[in-house]
Motif scaffolding. Structure first.
Motif, PDB file in Angstrom:
ATOM      1  N   GLY A  58       0.658  -1.195  -0.086  1.00 22.02           N
ATOM      2  CA  GLY A  58      -0.058   0.097  -0.080  1.00 22.02           C
ATOM      3  C   GLY A  58       0.496   1.103  -0.074  1.00 22.02           C
ATOM      4  O   GLY A  58       0.293   2.237   0.069  1.00 22.02           O
ATOM      5  N   LEU A  59       2.170   1.150   0.252  1.00 20.67           N
ATOM      6  CA  LEU A  59       2.871   2.247   0.014  1.00 20.67           C
ATOM      7  C   LEU A  59       3.051   2.785  -1.445  1.00 20.67           C
ATOM      8  O   LEU A  59       3.444   4.116  -1.843  1.00 20.67           O
ATOM      9  N   GLU A  60       2.548   1.839  -2.496  1.00 17.58           N
ATOM     10  CA  GLU A  60       2.564   2.365  -3.766  1.00 17.58           C
ATOM     11  C   GLU A  60       1.012   2.111  -4.131  1.00 17.58           C
ATOM     12  O   GLU A  60       0.746   1.077  -3.754  1.00 17.58           O
ATOM     13  N   ASP A  61       0.415   2.812  -5.097  1.00 14.31           N
ATOM     14  CA  ASP A  61      -0.839   2.473  -5.522  1.00 14.31           C
ATOM     15  C   ASP A  61      -0.680   1.996  -6.850  1.00 14.31           C
ATOM     16  O   ASP A  61       0.130   2.616  -7.872  1.00 14.31           O
ATOM     17  N   ALA A  62      -1.504   1.119  -7.116  1.00 10.69           N
ATOM     18  CA  ALA A  62      -1.656   0.473  -8.487  1.00 10.69           C
ATOM     19  C   ALA A  62      -2.284   1.448  -9.552  1.00 10.69           C
ATOM     20  O   ALA A  62      -3.280   2.052  -9.332  1.00 10.69           O
ATOM     21  N   THR A  63      -1.752   1.537 -10.882  1.00  7.25           N
ATOM     22  CA  THR A  63      -2.308   2.331 -11.892  1.00  7.25           C
ATOM     23  C   THR A  63      -3.772   1.703 -12.552  1.00  7.25           C
ATOM     24  O   THR A  63      -4.479   2.185 -12.922  1.00  7.25           O
ATOM     25  N   ASP A 123      -8.003   0.514  -2.100  1.00  3.74           N
ATOM     26  CA  ASP A 123      -7.953   1.880  -1.529  1.00  3.74           C
ATOM     27  C   ASP A 123      -7.615   2.205  -0.365  1.00  3.74           C
ATOM     28  O   ASP A 123      -8.058   3.148   0.577  1.00  3.74           O
ATOM     29  N   VAL A 169      -5.031   2.027   3.179  1.00  2.00           N
ATOM     30  CA  VAL A 169      -3.806   2.763   3.448  1.00  2.00           C
ATOM     31  C   VAL A 169      -3.306   1.489   4.083  1.00  2.00           C
ATOM     32  O   VAL A 169      -3.789   0.619   4.812  1.00  2.00           O
ATOM     33  N   PRO A 170      -1.856   1.571   3.998  1.00  2.00           N
ATOM     34  CA  PRO A 170      -1.182   0.254   4.517  1.00  2.00           C
ATOM     35  C   PRO A 170      -1.477  -0.022   6.004  1.00  2.00           C
ATOM     36  O   PRO A 170      -1.687  -1.308   6.189  1.00  2.00           O
ATOM     37  N   SER A 171      -1.611   0.736   6.736  1.00  2.00           N
ATOM     38  CA  SER A 171      -1.945   0.213   8.230  1.00  2.00           C
ATOM     39  C   SER A 171      -3.414  -0.511   8.397  1.00  2.00           C
ATOM     40  O   SER A 171      -3.605  -1.017   9.480  1.00  2.00           O
TER      41      SER A 171
END
Lengths: 333, 325, 274
Positions: free
Chosen positions: A51-56, A69, A71-73
């Motif tokens: 989740g540090l990166e979001d998929a295109t 959608d 967040v990582p936590s």
């Protein structure tokens, strides 16, 4: 325990597409290793899962729930970074407790979880120290401990052993393997460029190349039945011998693959070559010979059996272990 | 690592994640107080100053100013005799005198500071015993408040009892005591001298920092090749520290163009050293010509703005740190 | 040849040190002289009379002006730092459209000639009813302390490792938590330095303090010293002025010498761009 599904995941940085449509499933409790040369996108893929990166484009599902959608936590993940990323001003205890504290756990619960994780990793005597007072190996264990206390359903490792020296790498590798056995209900995704780590730790390996999946399978599957010359050359050390020309033609394929341990030096051998160099490791000897191919052929002999350079030799492949590939590098059935 | 940096701070794109959205919302919240503060203490007062420059406001009656358009800047009246009288800042010889003073001061002062600053930096870069003490000593002029420096030097330059006159007389440099700060011929020199004394450390520090990033091997190589040290400086060192020197020069130039404190305290009421800032304030506060003074202030702002824009265009500064991350 | 160049070098060093230190030395010297001693030119100390100091400290409002300066400078810096820390985070760690413009704007504000905002600030100060109070200074000093602190802190914050922030994000830290619990503890030396430099800048400020104060009790130190006058119109109390100067300068010089290294790195960080 989380079942992870990637459906046609794509990732671009501006105009540059790094992940070009990846489909895969990671089974609950499995230890999956992403491996590949630099730039293949393995770190990016891990960061997409975190989740540090979001998929295109595409969908990422944890246990059937779309997490693109989140967040990582909120995904229930924990991550171990290459550079440990410990909070320098906090003690080991505080480092490991940070995530839990933020989620509102009470002091008693916190203490219990942290000490339990610390004991598992044998760092419970270091709880009051600061990161700068620890050795590299200890720091890495604290990083792992910090991830454990979060009680994640997915454990992510981003090349965690790269910063350690060789001896430490081996012992920490064993620790991680033990950890996996102890926490066998936690899915683990591990990124490395070192195929030895991949072979020794993985339940299944995913070989990536240029943002695409080359092959997924158990270590043994990849070792014994590589689907392409790329995988064949990547997995296994020393590299599989890949021969073109006459020798391949004799087996009606473009490229012939044979591992070093499946070649035998034999006076009546079918192929001939001239020894360039012998590497004597004590337990095995690797003989490098020029057999008319682009690269020297590597032949493994058990024990201490070097062959002098410039010697003419003959050798034969074990027929059962030959691999045949076509012009585009794909395996021929 | 590059991927990591890129992602956390990547520009918004479609399919933007919750994480990125959260961070950008937070960033906006974090910036708002600062932006509001700057709008209140900088943007608004500047707008008001410009507004006042178009009025005939007086200090005693701030609310009663009437619009006079560009009248403060330039206006003219034709007398019955046919003669045209020009008035306004742009026709005011005092203004142009101030502009000339300021520019002279800036050019001379900054040039001297740069040369001396580089020399001092070179000295401090060399390794010798007591270097730390020398560096501490060099910092002292910078640490002393400007007003205090002005008073200290004012005392030393005192015509009757000043030590400078005493030293110069005994060394035979002058034949009689000079009223350094009062005499229009020497007042500017006095101001420049004090300013150079006070701000050379700043240039020296910046240059020293740049010098210390030059790898020692570079110098060792030139030593082995036996190159003349002066050549080494101009051909090797100078190009490497040029960016830092340029930064120092820009800062110093801007500070010199808007200089007020030193002249106000050291050489008050001297036409020879009146700068744009002191003249503007005089008009604003002392002469009750609030609108007129505002016009002068606005002109100074324009001059500095032009200078800054020119520098940014020519220097092509990378301000958002785009290149670095 | 080497000996000659060595001698020349040390001579240069001597000249530099002498020029740097002499004026201050001479001010101290003078501050200990009274009466006729002042009107002689003395290169070496001849008296150790504290009379000037008592007169300065005993004067009704000089100690008061020191307090004013401390109060104003402290509050200005504190206010600026609070705003600057969060602003610096946004500017250094989060990419958003217009970030370059904001940075440019901050730089532009720091380049304003103070006289250009004097009229507008004067009106504002009067309007808010804070003329001749410390608040006039605290408010107006923001125009240079805020851009400076934001700029320097942004430069420092850029240097913090990305993975540290990512680990905090994975742990569930919001940007506010990241700033306060992860970054701030690592940045506090930078904050101290920045605060110190901003404090010195606020302490030294003259134009706004001169314009927005009208009575002896509200003046700041620079204004008080500039306006120190003697018994008659023609008598300038040099001894007293020097004593006041020394009193005001010694703490600052001491601070600068103690924090030398940090100050130098702060100055260069604030100036190095791109």
């Amino acid at each position: 325990m989380a079942h992870i599904k990637l459906e046609n995941i794509r990732k671009s940085f501006g105009a540059f597409e790094v992940i070009k449509g990846v489909d895969m499933e990671i089974r609950p409790g499995e230890f999956m290793v992403f491996v590949g040369p630099s730039g293949c996108g393995k770190s990016t893929l891990l960061r997409l899962i975190s989740g540090l990166e979001d998929a295109t484009g595409g969908d990422l599902l944890f246990d059937g729930e779309r997490v693109n959608d989140l967040v990582p936590s909120k995904r229930g993940i924990a991550m171990v970074f290459q550079s440990y990323a410990l909070y320098p001003h906090m003690t080991v205890f505080e480092n490991m407790a940070f995530g839990l504290k933020l989620s509102g756990a009470d002091a008693g619960q916190l203490k219990a979880r942290v000490t339990e994780a610390a004991r598992m990793l044998q760092i419970d005597h270091l709880l009051e120290r600061l990161p700068r007072q620890l050795s590299g190996g200890q720091r890495q264990r604290v990083a792992i401990g910090r991830a454990i206390t979060r009680n994640p359903r997915v454990f992510l490792f981003d090349e965690p052993l790269s910063n350690l020296d060789a001896a430490l790498r081996v012992s920490t590798r064993i620790e991680i393997a033990r950890l996996h056995k102890k926490m066998n209900d936690t899915t683990m995704v591990y990124v490395t460029h070192d195929q030895v780590e991949a072979m020794t730790l993985a339940d299944r390996i995913c070989v990536l190349r240029d943002g695409k999946v080359e092959q997924i399978g158990t270590p043994l599957e990849l070792y014994e039945q590589p689907n392409s010359t790329f995988v064949a050359g990547f997995i296994g050390s020393p590299k599989m011998n890949l021969l073109n020309g006459e020798k391949a033609g004799a087996y009606s394929c473009h490229t012939l693959g044979i591992r070093s341990e499946h070649l035998e030096i034999d006076e009546s051998g079918r192929w001939e070559g001239r020894v360039i160099h012998s590497e004597n490791l004590g337990s095995d000897t690797y003989v490098y010979a020029d057999a008319g191919a682009e690269e020297p052929v590597v032949i493994r002999q058990q024990g201490n059996r070097p062959v002098a350079p410039d010697t003419a030799i003959r050798f034969s492949p074990m027929e059962a272990h030959l691999h045949r590939f076509d012009e585009s590098g794909l395996r021929l059935r | 690592m590059a991927i990591a940096a890129e992602s956390l701070m990547a520009a918004p794109e479609r399919g933007i994640s919750e994480l990125r959205r959260q961070r950008q919302r937070a960033a906006m919240r974090f910036l708002l107080p600062m932006i509001v503060a700057l709008l209140v203490v900088a943007a608004w007062p500047l707008m008001r100053t410009i507004y006042f420059s178009f009025t005939n406001t007086t200090l005693s009656n701030l609310d009663g100013g009437e619009w006079v358009g560009l009248g403060n800047y330039l206006n003219w009246r034709t007398l019955s005799s046919g003669r045209v009288i020009y008035r306004g800042v742009l026709a005011d010889p005092q203004w142009w005198n101030a502009v000339w003073n300021t520019v002279c001061f800036t050019v001379i002062s900054v040039s001297l500071e740069t040369v001396f600053g580089v020399v001092v930096a070179l000295v401090l870069n060399a390794e010798f015993r007591g270097r730390a003490l020398v560096r501490a000593a060099v910092l002292i002029p910078w640490a002393i408040p400007t007003i205090v420096s002005a008073k200290m030097w004012g005392w030393m330059l005192n015509d009757q009892f000043g030590i400078i006159n005493d030293m110069a007389l005994s060394l035979g440099l002058i034949s009689q005591k000079i009223a350094w700060t009062a005499n229009p011929d020497t007042a500017m020199a006095a101001v420049i001298m004090v300013d150079v004394w006070k701000t050379t450390p700043f240039v020296a520090l910046l240059t020293l920092a740049a010098l210390q990033t030059v790898p020692r091997e570079v110098y060792e190589a030139t030593r082995i090749d036996g190159i003349n040290p002066i050549k080494v400086f101009f051909r090797v060192t100078l190009p490497l520290i040029r960016p830092a020197i340029l930064v120092a020069v820009i800062f110093r130039t801007l500070d010199a163009l808007r200089m007020f404190d030193l002249v106000y305290v050291l050489t008050p009421n001297s036409a020879a050293t009146r700068t744009m800032s002191t003249l503007a304030r005089e008009n604003l506060i002392d002469f009750d010509k609030f609108g007129y003074g505002s016009a002068q202030s606005t002109l100074l702002f324009l001059i500095i703005a032009i200078f800054v824009v020119a520098y940014l265009k020519l220097g092509r500064l990378d301000l958002s740190g785009e290149a670095r991350r | 040849m080497k000996l000659l160049s060595n001698i020349a070098f040390y001579l240069l060093v001597g000249v530099i040190v002498l020029i740097s230190v002499f004026p201050f030395y001479y001010a101290v010297l003078t501050s200990f002289e009274t009466g006729t001693a002042i009107f002689q030119v003395n290169y070496l100390p001849v008296s150790f009379d504290f009379a000037n100091y008592w007169s300065v400290l005993g004067a009704r409002n000089f100690p008061r002006s020191i307090l004013n300066s401390v109060f104003i400078a402290t509050l200005t810096v504190a206010f600026a730092l609070v705003l600057a820390v969060t602003a610096a985070y946004a500017l250094s760690r989060v990419r958003f459209k217009g970030r370059g413009a904001v940075l440019l704007g901050i730089l532009a504000v720091s380049m304003f000639p103070q006289i250009a905002v004097l009229s507008g600030l004067f009106e504002l100060v009067r309007f808010l009813g804070i003329f001749n109070t410390p608040w006039a200074m605290i408010m107006s000093y923001t125009i240079f302390t805020l851009p400076f602190t934001v700029w320097v802190l942004t430069t420092f914050m850029r240097e913090l490792p990305v993975e540290l922030e990512e680990a905090a994000i994975v742990d569930g830290a919001s940007p506010w938590v990241i700033i306060t619990q992860v970054f701030l503890p690592l940045l506090w030396p930078a904050i101290v330095t920045t605060g110190l430099l901003a404090f010195i800048g606020a302490w030294n400020e003259f134009l706004f303090a001169l314009t927005f104060t009208a009575s002896e009790t509200t003046r700041t130190v620079p204004v008080a010293i500039a306006l120190l006058s003697g018994a008659s119109e023609f008598e300038i109390p040099w001894g007293t002025i020097m004593a006041a100067s020394v009193i005001v300068t010694v703490p600052i010089v001491a601070l600068v010498l103690i924090f030398q290294r940090k100050i130098v790195s702060g100055l260069t960080a604030g100036s190095v761009k791109g």
